[in-house]
Structures are given as C-alpha cells and as structure tokens.
Design a protein around this motif. Structure first.
Motif, PDB file in Angstrom:
ATOM      1  N   TYR A 150      10.122   3.138  -2.599  1.00  0.00           N
ATOM      2  CA  TYR A 150      10.070   1.765  -3.086  1.00  0.00           C
ATOM      3  C   TYR A 150       9.405   1.705  -4.457  1.00  0.00           C
ATOM      4  N   LEU A 151      10.004   0.950  -5.368  1.00  0.00           N
ATOM      5  CA  LEU A 151       9.573   0.814  -6.760  1.00  0.00           C
ATOM      6  C   LEU A 151       9.599   2.150  -7.513  1.00  0.00           C
ATOM      7  N   GLY A 152      10.257   3.143  -6.949  1.00  0.00           N
ATOM      8  CA  GLY A 152      10.352   4.436  -7.618  1.00  0.00           C
ATOM      9  C   GLY A 152       9.102   5.282  -7.516  1.00  0.00           C
TER      10      GLY A 152
ATOM     11  N   PHE B 187       0.299   5.619 -12.064  1.00  0.00           N
ATOM     12  CA  PHE B 187       0.868   4.749 -11.033  1.00  0.00           C
ATOM     13  C   PHE B 187       0.970   3.317 -11.548  1.00  0.00           C
ATOM     14  N   CYS B 188      -0.115   2.813 -12.146  1.00  0.00           N
ATOM     15  CA  CYS B 188      -0.118   1.442 -12.656  1.00  0.00           C
ATOM     16  C   CYS B 188       0.959   1.243 -13.720  1.00  0.00           C
TER      17      CYS B 188
ATOM     18  N   VAL C  78       0.833  -1.201   0.000  1.00  0.00           N
ATOM     19  CA  VAL C  78       0.000   0.000   0.000  1.00  0.00           C
ATOM     20  C   VAL C  78       0.868   1.252   0.000  1.00  0.00           C
ATOM     21  N   PHE C  79       0.587   2.140  -0.948  1.00  0.00           N
ATOM     22  CA  PHE C  79       1.206   3.462  -1.016  1.00  0.00           C
ATOM     23  C   PHE C  79       0.116   4.453  -0.609  1.00  0.00           C
ATOM     24  N   ALA C  80       0.303   5.170   0.498  1.00  0.00           N
ATOM     25  CA  ALA C  80      -0.816   5.925   1.064  1.00  0.00           C
ATOM     26  C   ALA C  80      -0.415   7.307   1.552  1.00  0.00           C
TER      27      ALA C  80
ATOM     28  N   LEU D 223       4.114  -1.188 -13.256  1.00  0.00           N
ATOM     29  CA  LEU D 223       4.280  -2.238 -14.252  1.00  0.00           C
ATOM     30  C   LEU D 223       5.717  -2.254 -14.770  1.00  0.00           C
ATOM     31  N   ALA D 224       6.227  -1.092 -15.147  1.00  0.00           N
ATOM     32  CA  ALA D 224       7.590  -1.017 -15.659  1.00  0.00           C
ATOM     33  C   ALA D 224       8.604  -1.477 -14.614  1.00  0.00           C
TER      34      ALA D 224
END
Length: 252
Positions: free
Chosen positions: A111-113, A125-126, A48-50, A130-131
């Motif tokens: 995290y994950l950029g 965001f998606c 979760v990114f919140a 994904l990348a």
C-alpha cells in the motif's frame, strides 16, 4: 515500562497535506522483550506499517477509539505511522472507518508503494509517502466539510455542534449522519475526545484543573476517567511512562 528502550520521532506533514494528515511518526522497540503501553483515545485514525521479531511485515488501518487500551509493542518492533485528520477518511483512505471503531483492518503490504525495506529509513519513508499522497489529493473538497473540520480542530473540540453547523452551513442532523457513516461516532462524541486530548499538555505540566471548557472539575474528572481509565492526578503522574502519548509529548 522501560521507556528508554523505545525510540519515538514525529514529523509534521507538508502544507499541501495539512488538511488531511496530522503527522508522520515512528516508534521502535529496541528491546528483546515486548513492552506494555497504555493508549488513550486521541481522535486520530492511524495507518501503521510495522515489522518486528515476532510478526511479519504488515500494514494495518486503525479506526478511532473511545476507550483506553493496553497493547503490546512486540520485541524489536519498528512501526512507521501516518496519523490522519478526519477529512482524509472520505478523500484519501481506501475505506470508511465506521466499521473499525476500536479495531483495525489489514491492507495490502504494498500500500502506497511502501515496502519492509522502507521501515529502516524514517525520513525516506516520509518522503515516499508524501509523494504518494500528493498524487492522490482530490481535485475538489466539499466547502462545508472543509469549514467544519477547520473549525473543529482549531477549537480542539471545545465548540458546540450547533455552532459548527451554523458556520459550515450544514445541518447538525446531516453532520451527525456523516460522522456516523464515516467514522462510527457522533460529532459530539468526537468533540469530547478532541477536548480530552487537548488537556494532555496541561496535565503533563501538573495542571489538574480543566482548561478546555469543561463544565466544572467533577465533569473534567469524569471525562478523563472515561477516556483514560484513571483520574487526572494518576494520568499526570504517568507512572513508569506507561501512557506513551504523555511520554512522547514535547517538553515545554
């Protein structure tokens, strides 16, 4: 709960991620008040990114649950989430989640950029996630585990440990050790959660009798009460939309 104050969207992953990611979803609370919701176990670890009016931007990895909970959605909150399939625990997530049963842990805010600015654009965001995940895909996956999880999800948990072990050519003892080490539950316990979750659409449609290979009606009622804290009739009624996983199910 004023469900009209909550906005929910979901996106399915690209085919390349389908073994590892169940969905991307967004939940926003447009109200100035916190919203109380009821959550039931669904077999999904979540990342979760919140951000909200009362909490700074944060990233949290949530492990599995085997009991209901009643969290608060903070005011003016926006949560963008990756819901994982269990194959991701070994191959994509930074930690095993066995120690995160019924809890979670904070990850670095980059995290994950992803940054707080990315929360304003769910589609963006998606694409960004994904990348990032495509760049982390493993070069090889254990064929036994691939077969096990493919059958497990196809059956919605309504399959025996013995049948899974035979099909995957992997002993039930080794499988259970793997599950306990990776996610903190036995395979049978996880199957029960998946089977319970698969009953959601039936219950929302008003079908209060078991359709997922439960032993009988009494067994079905016990399992629903164990995981939801209420009997099937009350869960299906979903008064005030408090069971948010039911409120966000697509209409048939």
């Amino acid at each position: 709960m004023a469900f009209q104050d909550l906005e929910y969207r979901t996106v399915q992953p690209a085919p390349e991620l389908a073994e590892f990611v169940e969905s991307f979803w967004m939940l926003a609370n447009h109200s100035d008040a916190a919203q109380v919701v009821a959550l039931v176990p669904d077999g999904r670890p979540d990342l979760v990114f919140a951000d909200s009016a009362t909490e700074p931007y944060h990233v949290v990895l949530l492990g599995l649950d085997s009991r209901p909970s009643a969290p608060l959605i903070p005011p003016r909150a926006r949560m963008l989430t990756i819901s994982w399939k269990l194959l991701a625990v070994e191959y994509l997530l930074p930690v095993r989640i066995a120690a995160l049963l019924h809890t979670g842990m904070y990850l670095p805010t980059d995290y994950l950029g992803i940054t707080v600015g990315d929360l304003a654009d769910f589609d963006g965001f998606c694409a960004k996630v994904l990348a990032a995940l495509l760049g982390r895909l493993p070069l090889a996956v254990d064929a036994r585990k691939r077969k096990l999880f493919s059958l497990l999800y196809a059956a919605d948990g309504a399959i025996t440990v013995e049948a899974l072990a035979e099909a995957a050519a992997w002993s039930s003892r080794q499988i259970n050790r793997y599950f306990q080490q990776m996610v903190g539950l036995s395979l049978k316990a996880y199957c029960n959660i998946l089977r319970f979750r698969a009953s959601f659409p039936h219950l929302k449609a008003g079908k209060l009798f078991p359709e997922q290979n439960f032993t009988d009606q009494a067994h079905f009622i016990r399992e629903v009460k164990k995981y939801a804290g209420v009997v099937p009739k009350e869960l299906a009624r979903n008064q005030d939309d408090r069971f948010i996983q039911f409120s966000t199910l697509p209409q048939k």
